[in-house]
Design an enzyme around this catalytic site. Structure first.
Site, PDB file in Angstrom:
ATOM      1  N   LYS A 153       0.850  -1.200   0.000  1.00  0.00           N
ATOM      2  CA  LYS A 153       0.000   0.000   0.000  1.00  0.00           C
ATOM      3  C   LYS A 153       0.883   1.247   0.000  1.00  0.00           C
ATOM      4  O   LYS A 153       1.985   1.147   0.580  1.00  0.00           O
ATOM      5  CB  LYS A 153      -0.925   0.015   1.226  1.00  0.00           C
ATOM      6  N   LYS A 179       1.615  -9.373  -1.505  1.00  0.00           N
ATOM      7  CA  LYS A 179       0.974  -9.419  -2.823  1.00  0.00           C
ATOM      8  C   LYS A 179       0.790  -8.024  -3.418  1.00  0.00           C
ATOM      9  O   LYS A 179       0.737  -7.021  -2.702  1.00  0.00           O
ATOM     10  CB  LYS A 179      -0.384 -10.125  -2.781  1.00  0.00           C
ATOM     11  N   ASP A 181      -1.568  -5.271  -5.313  1.00  0.00           N
ATOM     12  CA  ASP A 181      -2.987  -4.987  -5.164  1.00  0.00           C
ATOM     13  C   ASP A 181      -3.712  -5.355  -6.467  1.00  0.00           C
ATOM     14  O   ASP A 181      -3.071  -5.522  -7.507  1.00  0.00           O
ATOM     15  CB  ASP A 181      -3.223  -3.520  -4.803  1.00  0.00           C
ATOM     16  N   GLU A 182      -5.026  -5.483  -6.389  1.00  0.00           N
ATOM     17  CA  GLU A 182      -5.793  -6.005  -7.520  1.00  0.00           C
ATOM     18  C   GLU A 182      -5.709  -5.110  -8.750  1.00  0.00           C
ATOM     19  O   GLU A 182      -5.900  -5.581  -9.887  1.00  0.00           O
ATOM     20  CB  GLU A 182      -7.266  -6.219  -7.135  1.00  0.00           C
ATOM     21  N   HIS A 271      -7.942 -13.150  -6.915  1.00  0.00           N
ATOM     22  CA  HIS A 271      -8.590 -12.001  -6.297  1.00  0.00           C
ATOM     23  C   HIS A 271      -9.980 -11.890  -6.918  1.00  0.00           C
ATOM     24  O   HIS A 271     -10.160 -12.177  -8.091  1.00  0.00           O
ATOM     25  CB  HIS A 271      -7.786 -10.723  -6.564  1.00  0.00           C
ATOM     26  N   ARG A 272     -10.969 -11.477  -6.144  1.00  0.00           N
ATOM     27  CA  ARG A 272     -12.361 -11.478  -6.639  1.00  0.00           C
ATOM     28  C   ARG A 272     -12.903 -10.075  -6.919  1.00  0.00           C
ATOM     29  O   ARG A 272     -14.122  -9.849  -6.860  1.00  0.00           O
ATOM     30  CB  ARG A 272     -13.266 -12.178  -5.626  1.00  0.00           C
ATOM     31  N   HIS A 304      -9.957 -15.151  -2.359  1.00  0.00           N
ATOM     32  CA  HIS A 304     -10.551 -14.236  -1.376  1.00  0.00           C
ATOM     33  C   HIS A 304     -12.008 -14.629  -1.130  1.00  0.00           C
ATOM     34  O   HIS A 304     -12.756 -14.814  -2.076  1.00  0.00           O
ATOM     35  CB  HIS A 304     -10.530 -12.802  -1.896  1.00  0.00           C
ATOM     36  N   LYS A 311     -13.649  -4.808   6.664  1.00  0.00           N
ATOM     37  CA  LYS A 311     -14.355  -3.680   6.036  1.00  0.00           C
ATOM     38  C   LYS A 311     -15.339  -4.093   4.954  1.00  0.00           C
ATOM     39  O   LYS A 311     -16.126  -3.254   4.492  1.00  0.00           O
ATOM     40  CB  LYS A 311     -13.316  -2.702   5.450  1.00  0.00           C
ATOM     41  N   SER A 353      -9.326 -11.189   3.864  1.00  0.00           N
ATOM     42  CA  SER A 353      -8.652  -9.918   3.617  1.00  0.00           C
ATOM     43  C   SER A 353      -9.680  -8.794   3.582  1.00  0.00           C
ATOM     44  O   SER A 353     -10.838  -9.048   3.300  1.00  0.00           O
ATOM     45  CB  SER A 353      -7.952 -10.001   2.244  1.00  0.00           C
ATOM     46  N   GLY A 354      -9.230  -7.544   3.881  1.00  0.00           N
ATOM     47  CA  GLY A 354     -10.149  -6.412   3.761  1.00  0.00           C
ATOM     48  C   GLY A 354     -10.437  -5.791   5.115  1.00  0.00           C
ATOM     49  O   GLY A 354     -11.266  -6.268   5.876  1.00  0.00           O
ATOM     50  N   GLY A 377      -3.484  -5.030   4.607  1.00  0.00           N
ATOM     51  CA  GLY A 377      -2.717  -3.973   3.953  1.00  0.00           C
ATOM     52  C   GLY A 377      -2.603  -2.787   4.899  1.00  0.00           C
ATOM     53  O   GLY A 377      -1.580  -2.581   5.574  1.00  0.00           O
ATOM     54  N   GLY A 378      -3.698  -2.042   5.044  1.00  0.00           N
ATOM     55  CA  GLY A 378      -3.703  -0.907   5.970  1.00  0.00           C
ATOM     56  C   GLY A 378      -3.345  -1.352   7.378  1.00  0.00           C
ATOM     57  O   GLY A 378      -2.666  -0.636   8.126  1.00  0.00           O
TER      58      GLY A 378
HETATM   59  C1  CAP Z   1      -7.384  -5.069   1.267  1.00  0.00           C
HETATM   60  C2  CAP Z   1      -7.460  -5.029  -0.256  1.00  0.00           C
HETATM   61  C3  CAP Z   1      -8.187  -6.225  -0.882  1.00  0.00           C
HETATM   62  C4  CAP Z   1      -9.551  -6.518  -0.340  1.00  0.00           C
HETATM   63  C5  CAP Z   1     -10.455  -7.207  -1.340  1.00  0.00           C
HETATM   64  C6  CAP Z   1      -8.152  -3.769  -0.690  1.00  0.00           C
HETATM   65  O1  CAP Z   1      -6.675  -3.958   1.728  1.00  0.00           O
HETATM   66  O2  CAP Z   1      -6.171  -5.012  -0.808  1.00  0.00           O
HETATM   67  O3  CAP Z   1      -8.254  -5.944  -2.263  1.00  0.00           O
HETATM   68  O4  CAP Z   1      -9.415  -7.339   0.754  1.00  0.00           O
HETATM   69  O5  CAP Z   1     -11.665  -7.545  -0.746  1.00  0.00           O
HETATM   70  O6  CAP Z   1      -7.689  -3.234  -1.726  1.00  0.00           O
HETATM   71  O7  CAP Z   1      -9.113  -3.344  -0.130  1.00  0.00           O
HETATM   72  P1  CAP Z   1      -6.758  -3.573   3.272  1.00  0.00           P
HETATM   73  P2  CAP Z   1     -12.109  -9.078  -0.570  1.00  0.00           P
HETATM   74  O8  CAP Z   1      -6.149  -4.678   4.080  1.00  0.00           O
HETATM   75  O9  CAP Z   1      -5.947  -2.310   3.378  1.00  0.00           O
HETATM   76  O10 CAP Z   1      -8.168  -3.357   3.622  1.00  0.00           O
HETATM   77  O11 CAP Z   1     -10.962  -9.756   0.119  1.00  0.00           O
HETATM   78  O12 CAP Z   1     -13.350  -9.015   0.272  1.00  0.00           O
HETATM   79  O13 CAP Z   1     -12.346  -9.587  -1.922  1.00  0.00           O
HETATM   80 MG    MG Z   2      -6.773  -4.720  -2.777  1.00  0.00          MG
END
Ligand code: CAP
Ligand code: MG
Length: 428
Positions: A153, A179, A181-182, A271-272, A304, A311, A353-354, A377-378
Protein backbone atom coordinates in the site's frame (compact mmCIF):
# COMPACT_ATOMS: atom_id res chain seq x y z
CA UNK A 1 -48.61 -12.14 -23.43
CA UNK A 2 -48.24 -15.53 -21.68
CA UNK A 3 -45.30 -17.62 -22.86
CA UNK A 4 -46.52 -20.80 -24.52
CA UNK A 5 -44.53 -23.69 -23.21
CA UNK A 6 -42.64 -22.70 -20.09
CA UNK A 7 -44.85 -24.99 -17.97
CA UNK A 8 -43.61 -28.02 -19.93
CA UNK A 9 -40.32 -27.55 -18.06
CA UNK A 10 -42.05 -28.31 -14.76
CA UNK A 11 -41.53 -31.91 -13.59
CA UNK A 12 -41.99 -32.10 -9.85
CA UNK A 13 -41.97 -35.93 -9.95
CA UNK A 14 -38.73 -36.11 -11.89
CA UNK A 15 -36.20 -38.59 -10.50
CA UNK A 16 -32.81 -36.89 -10.52
CA UNK A 17 -30.14 -38.74 -12.51
CA UNK A 18 -26.56 -39.01 -11.23
CA UNK A 19 -25.26 -37.08 -14.24
CA UNK A 20 -27.66 -34.17 -13.77
CA UNK A 21 -26.33 -30.76 -12.74
CA UNK A 22 -28.55 -29.31 -10.03
CA UNK A 23 -29.05 -25.59 -9.38
CA UNK A 24 -30.86 -23.83 -6.55
CA UNK A 25 -32.12 -20.35 -7.29
CA UNK A 26 -33.75 -17.86 -4.96
CA UNK A 27 -36.53 -16.29 -7.04
CA UNK A 28 -39.36 -13.81 -6.89
CA UNK A 29 -41.98 -14.04 -9.65
CA UNK A 30 -43.01 -10.78 -11.27
CA UNK A 31 -46.46 -9.32 -10.44
CA UNK A 32 -49.22 -11.48 -11.96
CA UNK A 33 -46.88 -14.42 -12.63
CA UNK A 34 -47.27 -17.62 -10.62
CA UNK A 35 -44.32 -19.36 -9.01
CA UNK A 36 -44.76 -22.29 -11.45
CA UNK A 37 -44.77 -20.01 -14.50
CA UNK A 38 -41.66 -18.18 -13.29
CA UNK A 39 -39.90 -21.43 -12.41
CA UNK A 40 -40.75 -22.90 -15.81
CA UNK A 41 -39.42 -19.78 -17.49
CA UNK A 42 -36.09 -20.06 -15.64
CA UNK A 43 -35.71 -23.73 -16.60
CA UNK A 44 -36.68 -23.09 -20.22
CA UNK A 45 -34.50 -20.07 -20.88
CA UNK A 46 -31.48 -21.65 -19.20
CA UNK A 47 -31.71 -24.81 -21.33
CA UNK A 48 -33.55 -25.39 -24.62
CA UNK A 49 -36.61 -23.13 -24.46
CA UNK A 50 -37.79 -19.72 -25.59
CA UNK A 51 -41.04 -17.74 -25.17
CA UNK A 52 -43.00 -19.33 -28.06
CA UNK A 53 -43.36 -22.75 -29.70
CA UNK A 54 -40.95 -23.28 -32.60
CA UNK A 55 -41.59 -24.50 -36.12
CA UNK A 56 -37.97 -25.60 -36.19
CA UNK A 57 -38.42 -28.14 -33.41
CA UNK A 58 -37.08 -31.47 -34.78
CA UNK A 59 -39.42 -34.52 -34.76
CA UNK A 60 -37.14 -36.47 -32.51
CA UNK A 61 -37.85 -35.82 -28.87
CA UNK A 62 -35.45 -33.26 -27.44
CA UNK A 63 -37.67 -32.64 -24.48
CA UNK A 64 -35.35 -34.92 -22.51
CA UNK A 65 -32.64 -32.33 -23.02
CA UNK A 66 -34.70 -29.61 -21.42
CA UNK A 67 -34.06 -28.59 -17.81
CA UNK A 68 -36.64 -29.72 -15.25
CA UNK A 69 -38.09 -27.80 -12.33
CA UNK A 70 -37.97 -30.48 -9.65
CA UNK A 71 -38.83 -28.47 -6.54
CA UNK A 72 -40.43 -25.13 -5.63
CA UNK A 73 -40.15 -24.38 -1.93
CA UNK A 74 -40.98 -20.89 -0.69
CA UNK A 75 -38.46 -18.52 -2.33
CA UNK A 76 -36.33 -21.30 -3.78
CA UNK A 77 -36.60 -23.32 -6.98
CA UNK A 78 -34.45 -26.37 -7.69
CA UNK A 79 -33.74 -27.26 -11.33
CA UNK A 80 -32.10 -30.38 -12.78
CA UNK A 81 -30.08 -30.00 -16.00
CA UNK A 82 -29.26 -33.08 -18.12
CA UNK A 83 -25.51 -33.36 -18.67
CA UNK A 84 -25.83 -33.31 -22.48
CA UNK A 85 -26.87 -29.67 -22.27
CA UNK A 86 -23.29 -28.81 -21.49
CA UNK A 87 -19.84 -28.95 -23.07
CA UNK A 88 -17.66 -30.62 -20.45
CA UNK A 89 -14.65 -28.59 -19.38
CA UNK A 90 -16.14 -25.36 -20.80
CA UNK A 91 -17.02 -23.13 -17.82
CA UNK A 92 -18.11 -20.09 -19.88
CA UNK A 93 -20.68 -22.27 -21.72
CA UNK A 94 -21.98 -23.84 -18.51
CA UNK A 95 -22.47 -20.38 -16.98
CA UNK A 96 -24.01 -18.99 -20.16
CA UNK A 97 -26.72 -21.63 -19.64
CA UNK A 98 -27.43 -21.60 -15.89
CA UNK A 99 -26.31 -17.98 -15.23
CA UNK A 100 -27.04 -16.41 -18.61
CA UNK A 101 -30.24 -14.79 -19.92
CA UNK A 102 -32.33 -15.89 -16.96
CA UNK A 103 -31.42 -12.83 -14.87
CA UNK A 104 -33.03 -10.49 -17.38
CA UNK A 105 -36.45 -12.07 -17.91
CA UNK A 106 -39.70 -10.15 -17.24
CA UNK A 107 -41.25 -13.23 -15.61
CA UNK A 108 -39.13 -12.65 -12.54
CA UNK A 109 -38.68 -9.68 -10.25
CA UNK A 110 -35.41 -11.05 -8.93
CA UNK A 111 -33.30 -14.17 -9.28
CA UNK A 112 -30.16 -15.36 -7.46
CA UNK A 113 -28.14 -18.46 -8.27
CA UNK A 114 -27.44 -19.74 -4.75
CA UNK A 115 -25.75 -23.11 -5.18
CA UNK A 116 -24.81 -25.80 -7.69
CA UNK A 117 -24.34 -29.55 -7.30
CA UNK A 118 -21.87 -30.71 -9.95
CA UNK A 119 -22.08 -34.16 -11.55
CA UNK A 120 -18.92 -36.28 -11.32
CA UNK A 121 -18.35 -36.32 -15.10
CA UNK A 122 -18.38 -32.53 -15.11
CA UNK A 123 -16.07 -32.24 -12.09
CA UNK A 124 -13.66 -34.63 -13.79
CA UNK A 125 -13.58 -32.38 -16.86
CA UNK A 126 -11.87 -29.63 -14.81
CA UNK A 127 -8.36 -29.58 -13.36
CA UNK A 128 -9.00 -28.17 -9.91
CA UNK A 129 -6.19 -26.53 -7.90
CA UNK A 130 -2.65 -27.67 -8.74
CA UNK A 131 -1.46 -27.09 -5.16
CA UNK A 132 -4.40 -26.15 -2.97
CA UNK A 133 -4.14 -26.01 0.85
CA UNK A 134 -1.62 -28.79 1.33
CA UNK A 135 0.54 -27.85 -1.67
CA UNK A 136 0.80 -24.22 -0.49
CA UNK A 137 1.62 -25.30 3.08
CA UNK A 138 4.34 -27.62 1.73
CA UNK A 139 5.81 -24.83 -0.40
CA UNK A 140 5.97 -22.44 2.57
CA UNK A 141 6.92 -25.15 5.06
CA UNK A 142 4.19 -23.90 7.37
CA UNK A 143 2.33 -26.86 8.84
CA UNK A 144 -0.78 -25.65 10.59
CA UNK A 145 -0.85 -21.99 11.57
CA UNK A 146 -2.70 -19.46 9.39
CA UNK A 147 -0.48 -17.89 6.71
CA UNK A 148 -0.02 -14.18 7.19
CA UNK A 149 0.55 -11.61 4.52
CA UNK A 150 0.10 -8.09 3.32
CA UNK A 151 -0.74 -6.08 0.23
CA UNK A 152 1.71 -3.35 -0.77
CA UNK A 153 0.00 0.00 0.00
CA UNK A 154 -0.79 2.52 -1.27
CA UNK A 155 -2.32 0.21 -3.88
CA UNK A 156 -1.14 2.47 -6.74
CA UNK A 157 1.47 5.22 -6.97
CA UNK A 158 4.69 3.66 -5.63
CA UNK A 159 7.49 3.14 -8.13
CA UNK A 160 9.24 -0.21 -8.50
CA UNK A 161 11.99 0.53 -5.94
CA UNK A 162 9.56 1.86 -3.30
CA UNK A 163 7.28 -1.14 -3.89
CA UNK A 164 10.12 -3.62 -3.40
CA UNK A 165 11.25 -1.87 -0.20
CA UNK A 166 7.77 -2.01 1.35
CA UNK A 167 7.59 -5.71 0.45
CA UNK A 168 11.05 -6.34 2.00
CA UNK A 169 10.05 -4.61 5.25
CA UNK A 170 6.94 -6.79 5.50
CA UNK A 171 8.87 -10.02 4.96
CA UNK A 172 11.65 -8.87 7.30
CA UNK A 173 8.97 -8.16 9.94
CA UNK A 174 7.87 -11.81 9.75
CA UNK A 175 5.12 -12.04 7.13
CA UNK A 176 4.97 -15.09 4.85
CA UNK A 177 3.34 -13.35 1.91
CA UNK A 178 3.36 -10.04 0.07
CA UNK A 179 0.97 -9.42 -2.82
CA UNK A 180 0.36 -6.77 -5.43
CA UNK A 181 -2.99 -4.99 -5.16
CA UNK A 182 -5.79 -6.01 -7.52
CA UNK A 183 -5.37 -2.92 -9.74
CA UNK A 184 -1.56 -2.85 -9.90
CA UNK A 185 -0.39 -4.38 -13.18
CA UNK A 186 2.13 -2.48 -15.35
CA UNK A 187 1.34 1.22 -15.14
CA UNK A 188 3.69 4.06 -16.25
CA UNK A 189 4.87 4.63 -12.64
CA UNK A 190 5.41 0.92 -11.96
CA UNK A 191 6.49 -1.40 -14.77
CA UNK A 192 5.69 -5.10 -14.30
CA UNK A 193 9.10 -6.57 -15.17
CA UNK A 194 11.11 -3.94 -13.29
CA UNK A 195 8.87 -4.37 -10.24
CA UNK A 196 9.17 -8.14 -10.25
CA UNK A 197 12.94 -8.04 -10.66
CA UNK A 198 13.47 -5.64 -7.74
CA UNK A 199 10.91 -7.29 -5.46
CA UNK A 200 12.10 -10.87 -6.04
CA UNK A 201 15.69 -9.73 -5.32
CA UNK A 202 14.64 -8.33 -1.92
CA UNK A 203 12.46 -11.40 -1.26
CA UNK A 204 15.57 -13.57 -1.53
CA UNK A 205 17.43 -11.18 0.81
CA UNK A 206 14.62 -11.41 3.38
CA UNK A 207 14.60 -15.23 3.10
CA UNK A 208 18.35 -15.33 3.85
CA UNK A 209 18.03 -12.93 6.81
CA UNK A 210 14.93 -14.54 8.38
CA UNK A 211 15.58 -18.17 7.43
CA UNK A 212 11.91 -18.39 6.40
CA UNK A 213 10.35 -19.11 2.99
CA UNK A 214 8.70 -15.98 1.58
CA UNK A 215 6.05 -15.59 -1.11
CA UNK A 216 5.43 -12.81 -3.61
CA UNK A 217 2.04 -12.91 -5.32
CA UNK A 218 2.63 -10.84 -8.45
CA UNK A 219 -0.44 -9.62 -10.30
CA UNK A 220 -0.40 -10.79 -13.94
CA UNK A 221 -3.94 -9.59 -14.71
CA UNK A 222 -4.05 -8.40 -18.36
CA UNK A 223 -5.14 -9.57 -21.81
CA UNK A 224 -4.82 -13.36 -21.88
CA UNK A 225 -1.75 -13.69 -24.14
CA UNK A 226 -0.03 -10.96 -22.15
CA UNK A 227 -0.91 -12.79 -18.91
CA UNK A 228 0.80 -15.91 -20.24
CA UNK A 229 3.91 -13.85 -21.11
CA UNK A 230 3.96 -12.36 -17.59
CA UNK A 231 3.49 -15.78 -15.98
CA UNK A 232 6.44 -17.09 -18.04
CA UNK A 233 8.53 -14.14 -16.87
CA UNK A 234 7.69 -14.99 -13.24
CA UNK A 235 8.72 -18.59 -13.87
CA UNK A 236 11.99 -17.57 -15.54
CA UNK A 237 12.91 -15.24 -12.67
CA UNK A 238 12.18 -17.97 -10.10
CA UNK A 239 8.97 -16.59 -8.54
CA UNK A 240 6.51 -19.36 -7.45
CA UNK A 241 3.23 -17.42 -7.47
CA UNK A 242 0.96 -15.54 -9.86
CA UNK A 243 -2.13 -13.55 -8.94
CA UNK A 244 -5.17 -13.12 -11.19
CA UNK A 245 -8.33 -11.01 -10.83
CA UNK A 246 -10.60 -13.94 -11.66
CA UNK A 247 -13.79 -12.01 -12.49
CA UNK A 248 -12.43 -9.06 -14.40
CA UNK A 249 -10.30 -11.51 -16.45
CA UNK A 250 -13.21 -13.84 -16.98
CA UNK A 251 -13.45 -17.60 -16.67
CA UNK A 252 -12.25 -18.31 -20.19
CA UNK A 253 -8.96 -16.51 -19.53
CA UNK A 254 -8.78 -18.11 -16.09
CA UNK A 255 -9.06 -21.58 -17.64
CA UNK A 256 -6.30 -20.68 -20.11
CA UNK A 257 -4.01 -19.51 -17.31
CA UNK A 258 -4.78 -22.63 -15.26
CA UNK A 259 -3.85 -24.79 -18.23
CA UNK A 260 -0.54 -22.94 -18.51
CA UNK A 261 0.17 -23.75 -14.86
CA UNK A 262 0.61 -27.42 -15.70
CA UNK A 263 3.91 -26.46 -17.36
CA UNK A 264 4.78 -23.31 -15.43
CA UNK A 265 3.90 -24.89 -12.09
CA UNK A 266 3.10 -21.52 -10.45
CA UNK A 267 0.64 -21.26 -7.56
CA UNK A 268 -2.49 -19.30 -8.57
CA UNK A 269 -3.88 -16.69 -6.21
CA UNK A 270 -7.41 -15.53 -7.11
CA UNK A 271 -8.59 -12.00 -6.30
CA UNK A 272 -12.36 -11.48 -6.64
CA UNK A 273 -12.46 -7.76 -7.55
CA UNK A 274 -15.98 -6.93 -8.99
CA UNK A 275 -17.64 -9.84 -7.12
CA UNK A 276 -19.83 -7.44 -5.16
CA UNK A 277 -21.66 -6.47 -8.35
CA UNK A 278 -22.88 -10.09 -8.51
CA UNK A 279 -22.91 -11.24 -4.89
CA UNK A 280 -24.00 -8.26 -2.79
CA UNK A 281 -27.74 -8.24 -3.46
CA UNK A 282 -29.09 -11.30 -1.62
CA UNK A 283 -32.17 -11.46 -3.89
CA UNK A 284 -30.55 -11.00 -7.30
CA UNK A 285 -27.27 -12.14 -8.80
CA UNK A 286 -24.89 -14.99 -8.06
CA UNK A 287 -23.76 -16.11 -4.61
CA UNK A 288 -20.10 -16.06 -3.58
CA UNK A 289 -20.52 -19.78 -2.90
CA UNK A 290 -21.15 -20.40 -6.60
CA UNK A 291 -18.24 -18.17 -7.68
CA UNK A 292 -15.97 -20.01 -5.22
CA UNK A 293 -17.04 -23.41 -6.54
CA UNK A 294 -16.39 -22.29 -10.11
CA UNK A 295 -12.89 -21.14 -9.09
CA UNK A 296 -12.17 -24.41 -7.22
CA UNK A 297 -13.19 -26.42 -10.29
CA UNK A 298 -11.18 -24.31 -12.72
CA UNK A 299 -8.22 -24.63 -10.39
CA UNK A 300 -7.35 -21.48 -8.44
CA UNK A 301 -5.17 -22.50 -5.45
CA UNK A 302 -6.44 -19.78 -3.11
CA UNK A 303 -9.30 -17.29 -3.26
CA UNK A 304 -10.55 -14.24 -1.38
CA UNK A 305 -13.79 -15.13 0.43
CA UNK A 306 -14.26 -12.39 3.04
CA UNK A 307 -13.66 -11.83 6.79
CA UNK A 308 -17.00 -10.91 8.37
CA UNK A 309 -15.07 -8.78 10.93
CA UNK A 310 -13.30 -6.46 8.43
CA UNK A 311 -14.35 -3.68 6.04
CA UNK A 312 -16.17 -5.75 3.39
CA UNK A 313 -19.73 -7.10 3.38
CA UNK A 314 -20.29 -10.80 4.17
CA UNK A 315 -21.78 -12.67 7.14
CA UNK A 316 -19.90 -15.14 9.33
CA UNK A 317 -22.49 -17.83 8.42
CA UNK A 318 -22.08 -17.36 4.65
CA UNK A 319 -18.28 -17.14 4.80
CA UNK A 320 -18.01 -20.18 7.07
CA UNK A 321 -20.11 -22.19 4.59
CA UNK A 322 -17.72 -21.12 1.82
CA UNK A 323 -14.62 -22.06 3.84
CA UNK A 324 -16.07 -25.55 4.37
CA UNK A 325 -17.20 -25.82 0.74
CA UNK A 326 -13.82 -24.91 -0.74
CA UNK A 327 -11.55 -26.66 1.78
CA UNK A 328 -13.40 -29.92 2.47
CA UNK A 329 -13.96 -33.02 0.34
CA UNK A 330 -17.56 -33.44 1.46
CA UNK A 331 -20.09 -30.75 2.27
CA UNK A 332 -23.44 -31.68 3.80
CA UNK A 333 -26.81 -30.30 2.66
CA UNK A 334 -27.57 -27.19 4.74
CA UNK A 335 -31.02 -25.58 4.34
CA UNK A 336 -31.44 -24.84 0.63
CA UNK A 337 -27.68 -25.35 0.00
CA UNK A 338 -26.82 -28.65 -1.67
CA UNK A 339 -24.50 -31.45 -0.57
CA UNK A 340 -21.31 -31.90 -2.56
CA UNK A 341 -18.58 -34.52 -2.91
CA UNK A 342 -15.52 -32.83 -4.41
CA UNK A 343 -13.84 -36.14 -5.20
CA UNK A 344 -10.26 -35.50 -6.40
CA UNK A 345 -10.67 -31.76 -6.78
CA UNK A 346 -8.10 -30.42 -4.28
CA UNK A 347 -9.13 -28.06 -1.44
CA UNK A 348 -8.69 -24.36 -2.29
CA UNK A 349 -7.17 -22.12 0.39
CA UNK A 350 -9.49 -19.49 1.87
CA UNK A 351 -8.10 -15.93 1.86
CA UNK A 352 -9.43 -13.52 4.48
CA UNK A 353 -8.65 -9.92 3.62
CA UNK A 354 -10.15 -6.41 3.76
CA UNK A 355 -9.88 -4.02 6.70
CA UNK A 356 -8.00 -6.53 8.87
CA UNK A 357 -5.58 -5.56 11.61
CA UNK A 358 -3.96 -7.47 14.53
CA UNK A 359 -6.92 -6.70 16.83
CA UNK A 360 -9.30 -8.70 14.60
CA UNK A 361 -7.25 -11.90 14.51
CA UNK A 362 -8.90 -13.64 17.54
CA UNK A 363 -12.48 -13.63 16.12
CA UNK A 364 -11.17 -14.43 12.62
CA UNK A 365 -9.40 -17.61 13.75
CA UNK A 366 -12.25 -18.46 16.14
CA UNK A 367 -14.79 -18.22 13.28
CA UNK A 368 -12.85 -19.78 10.40
CA UNK A 369 -10.06 -21.89 11.96
CA UNK A 370 -6.36 -22.08 11.14
CA UNK A 371 -6.58 -23.08 7.46
CA UNK A 372 -6.84 -19.48 6.28
CA UNK A 373 -4.54 -16.96 4.63
CA UNK A 374 -4.77 -13.65 6.50
CA UNK A 375 -4.04 -10.55 4.41
CA UNK A 376 -3.77 -7.07 5.91
CA UNK A 377 -2.72 -3.97 3.95
CA UNK A 378 -3.70 -0.91 5.97
CA UNK A 379 -3.52 -3.11 9.09
CA UNK A 380 0.25 -3.49 8.52
CA UNK A 381 1.40 -0.32 6.71
CA UNK A 382 -0.86 1.86 8.89
CA UNK A 383 0.95 0.77 12.07
CA UNK A 384 2.17 3.85 13.99
CA UNK A 385 5.77 2.56 13.76
CA UNK A 386 5.63 1.51 10.12
CA UNK A 387 5.64 -1.68 8.10
CA UNK A 388 8.22 -3.79 9.98
CA UNK A 389 6.40 -3.14 13.28
CA UNK A 390 3.03 -3.73 11.58
CA UNK A 391 4.22 -7.08 10.26
CA UNK A 392 5.56 -8.11 13.66
CA UNK A 393 2.28 -7.08 15.31
CA UNK A 394 0.26 -9.25 12.90
CA UNK A 395 2.47 -12.29 13.56
CA UNK A 396 2.29 -11.63 17.30
CA UNK A 397 -1.51 -11.46 17.17
CA UNK A 398 -1.62 -14.85 15.43
CA UNK A 399 0.86 -16.38 17.92
CA UNK A 400 -1.12 -15.05 20.90
CA UNK A 401 -4.42 -16.32 19.49
CA UNK A 402 -3.05 -19.80 18.70
CA UNK A 403 -1.70 -19.98 22.27
CA UNK A 404 -5.05 -18.73 23.63
CA UNK A 405 -3.44 -15.63 25.20
CA UNK A 406 -5.53 -12.46 25.38
CA UNK A 407 -4.10 -9.83 23.02
CA UNK A 408 -3.93 -7.13 25.71
CA UNK A 409 -1.99 -9.54 27.92
CA UNK A 410 0.40 -10.47 25.10
CA UNK A 411 0.86 -6.79 24.21
CA UNK A 412 2.42 -6.20 27.63
CA UNK A 413 5.54 -8.00 26.38
CA UNK A 414 5.20 -7.27 22.65
CA UNK A 415 5.43 -3.57 21.88
CA UNK A 416 4.51 -3.85 18.20
CA UNK A 417 1.21 -5.51 19.09
CA UNK A 418 0.66 -2.88 21.78
CA UNK A 419 1.13 -0.18 19.13
CA UNK A 420 -1.46 -1.81 16.88
CA UNK A 421 -4.18 -2.39 19.47
CA UNK A 422 -3.64 1.09 20.95
CA UNK A 423 -4.39 2.48 17.49
CA UNK A 424 -7.14 0.12 16.29
CA UNK A 425 -8.40 -1.63 19.44
CA UNK A 426 -9.16 -5.35 19.46
CA UNK A 427 -11.97 -7.91 19.55
CA UNK A 428 -11.92 -11.06 21.68
C1 CAP B 1 -7.38 -5.07 1.27
C2 CAP B 1 -7.46 -5.03 -0.26
C3 CAP B 1 -8.19 -6.23 -0.88
C4 CAP B 1 -9.55 -6.52 -0.34
C5 CAP B 1 -10.45 -7.21 -1.34
C6 CAP B 1 -8.15 -3.77 -0.69
O1 CAP B 1 -6.68 -3.96 1.73
O2 CAP B 1 -6.17 -5.01 -0.81
O3 CAP B 1 -8.25 -5.94 -2.26
O4 CAP B 1 -9.42 -7.34 0.75
O5 CAP B 1 -11.66 -7.54 -0.75
O6 CAP B 1 -7.69 -3.23 -1.73
O7 CAP B 1 -9.11 -3.34 -0.13
P1 CAP B 1 -6.76 -3.57 3.27
P2 CAP B 1 -12.11 -9.08 -0.57
O8 CAP B 1 -6.15 -4.68 4.08
O9 CAP B 1 -5.95 -2.31 3.38
O10 CAP B 1 -8.17 -3.36 3.62
O11 CAP B 1 -10.96 -9.76 0.12
O12 CAP B 1 -13.35 -9.01 0.27
O13 CAP B 1 -12.35 -9.59 -1.92
MG1 MG C 1 -6.77 -4.72 -2.78
Amino acid sequence: MKAEWYDSFLNLNYKVKKDDLICVYKFKPARGISAKEAAGAIAAESSTGTWTKLATMPQRRIANLGAKVIKIQKDYVTIAYPLDLFELGNMPEILSSIAGNVFGMKEIDSLRLEDIQWPDKMKKSFKGPKYGVQGVRKLLKVKDRPLVGTIVKPKLGLNEKEHAQVAYDAWYGGLDIVKDDENLTSQPFNNFKKRIKKTVKLKEKAEKETGERKIYMANITAETKEMIKRAKYLKDIGNEYAMVDVLTCGFSALQTIRNEMDDLKLVLHGHRAMHGALTRNKDHGISMTVLSEVCRLIGVDQLHIGTAVGKMEGSTKEILYIVEDIENKFIKKQGHMLAENWGNIKPMFAVCSGGLHPGLIPPLIKNFGKDIIIQAGGGVHGHPDGTVAGAKALRQAVDATLNKIDLAEYAKTHKELAGAINKWGYMK
